[in-house]
Design a protein around this motif. Structure first.
Motif, PDB file in Angstrom:
ATOM      1  N   GLY A 186     -11.133   1.832  -2.220  1.00  0.00           N
ATOM      2  CA  GLY A 186     -11.847   0.743  -1.564  1.00  0.00           C
ATOM      3  C   GLY A 186     -13.229   0.468  -2.121  1.00  0.00           C
ATOM      4  O   GLY A 186     -13.999  -0.282  -1.514  1.00  0.00           O
ATOM      5  N   GLU A 187     -13.567   1.046  -3.258  1.00  0.00           N
ATOM      6  CA  GLU A 187     -14.878   0.796  -3.866  1.00  0.00           C
ATOM      7  C   GLU A 187     -15.027  -0.697  -4.168  1.00  0.00           C
ATOM      8  O   GLU A 187     -14.086  -1.351  -4.591  1.00  0.00           O
ATOM      9  CB  GLU A 187     -14.990   1.617  -5.161  1.00  0.00           C
ATOM     10  N   GLU A 188     -16.229  -1.239  -3.906  1.00  0.00           N
ATOM     11  CA  GLU A 188     -16.508  -2.662  -4.126  1.00  0.00           C
ATOM     12  C   GLU A 188     -15.595  -3.554  -3.273  1.00  0.00           C
ATOM     13  O   GLU A 188     -15.152  -4.606  -3.724  1.00  0.00           O
ATOM     14  CB  GLU A 188     -16.377  -3.031  -5.611  1.00  0.00           C
ATOM     15  N   SER A 189     -15.310  -3.103  -2.079  1.00  0.00           N
ATOM     16  CA  SER A 189     -14.458  -3.863  -1.163  1.00  0.00           C
ATOM     17  C   SER A 189     -15.017  -3.743   0.238  1.00  0.00           C
ATOM     18  O   SER A 189     -15.739  -2.790   0.552  1.00  0.00           O
ATOM     19  CB  SER A 189     -13.029  -3.307  -1.199  1.00  0.00           C
ATOM     20  N   ARG A 190     -14.678  -4.685   1.098  1.00  0.00           N
ATOM     21  CA  ARG A 190     -15.083  -4.576   2.503  1.00  0.00           C
ATOM     22  C   ARG A 190     -14.209  -3.584   3.255  1.00  0.00           C
ATOM     23  O   ARG A 190     -14.535  -3.161   4.344  1.00  0.00           O
ATOM     24  CB  ARG A 190     -15.001  -5.953   3.167  1.00  0.00           C
ATOM     25  N   GLN A 191     -13.073  -3.241   2.663  1.00  0.00           N
ATOM     26  CA  GLN A 191     -12.131  -2.312   3.292  1.00  0.00           C
ATOM     27  C   GLN A 191     -12.361  -0.892   2.771  1.00  0.00           C
ATOM     28  O   GLN A 191     -12.955  -0.705   1.723  1.00  0.00           O
ATOM     29  CB  GLN A 191     -10.690  -2.740   2.995  1.00  0.00           C
ATOM     30  N   ASP A 192     -11.854   0.080   3.515  1.00  0.00           N
ATOM     31  CA  ASP A 192     -11.962   1.482   3.099  1.00  0.00           C
ATOM     32  C   ASP A 192     -10.863   1.866   2.109  1.00  0.00           C
ATOM     33  O   ASP A 192     -10.860   2.974   1.594  1.00  0.00           O
ATOM     34  CB  ASP A 192     -11.858   2.420   4.315  1.00  0.00           C
ATOM     35  N   ARG A 197      -7.575   0.088  -0.649  1.00  0.00           N
ATOM     36  CA  ARG A 197      -6.799  -1.037  -1.178  1.00  0.00           C
ATOM     37  C   ARG A 197      -5.349  -0.597  -1.305  1.00  0.00           C
ATOM     38  O   ARG A 197      -5.081   0.546  -1.649  1.00  0.00           O
ATOM     39  CB  ARG A 197      -7.298  -1.446  -2.562  1.00  0.00           C
TER      40      ARG A 197
END
Length: 196
Positions: free
Chosen positions: A45-51, A53
């Protein structure tokens, strides 16, 4: 380009953590170690709003990155393109099956949600979905007598079982005739002939 930007930020953050100078040369970002690190960070989940992907999302992102890596190779900016193994997506379930208890609660809640008058027809639709494993689109394409749509076939002989015909206009483009599940047969048998 946005996927390459995400990859660039993730790999630059790694360089900062390792106290390496910013903006390394392109070969440093296209090693197998760097690409596997990128894959792991995307999954986490790096660089994402989620924990997290989904593996399919990560694979799709990495396909764009690998297209860029191949572009770099064709222009002689890097010496080789290393094979990156895709994440397995076979074991990932998009949802989970509804339990018998949950389905019964759904039926009980139906009058409250749709109103008392249409509740019986809604319950019937829900039971058809439950007993047939149809998608909603399949149910909307169901007919008693139109052979261009999904339809039941009732055999003339008692030793044969009823079937469901799925015409070639469906997703897999093949005509199929499959045995009707007993629960679905029971539900359809309850419909008076005049209402079919």
């Amino acid at each position: 380009m946005s996927r390459i930007g995400i990859a660039g930020r993730i790999l630059e953050n790694q360089r900062k953590e390792q106290e390496l100078p910013e903006n390394g040369n392109i070969e440093e970002y296209t090693t197998l170690t760097a690409l596997e690190y990128l894959q792991d960070q995307l999954l986490a989940g790096e660089e994402s709003r989620q924990d997290y992907r989904a593996p399919t999302t990560v694979n799709s992102t990495m396909e764009a990155i690998m297209a860029f890596v191949r572009y770099c190779y064709r222009h002689d900016w890097i010496r080789k393109v290393l094979p990156l193994t895709k994440l397995s997506v076979d074991d990932v379930m998009k949802g989970r099956p509804v339990t018998d208890e949950e389905f019964e609660k759904t039926l009980e809640a139906t009058p409250e949600v749709v109103g008392k008058q249409p509740a019986d027809s809604w319950k019937f639709v829900l039971q058809i979905l439950w007993e047939s494993a149809f998608r909603i689109s399949d149910l909307m394409n169901f007919s008693w007598d139109d052979v261009r749509k999904i339809h039941p076939v009732w055999p003339d002989r008692q030793d044969l079982h009823p079937t469901i015909v799925i015409p070639s206009t469906q997703k897999n483009r093949k005509n199929q005739e499959i045995p009707m599940l007993p629960g679905l047969q029971e539900l359809l048998d309850q419909v008076p002939e005049k209402d079919r």
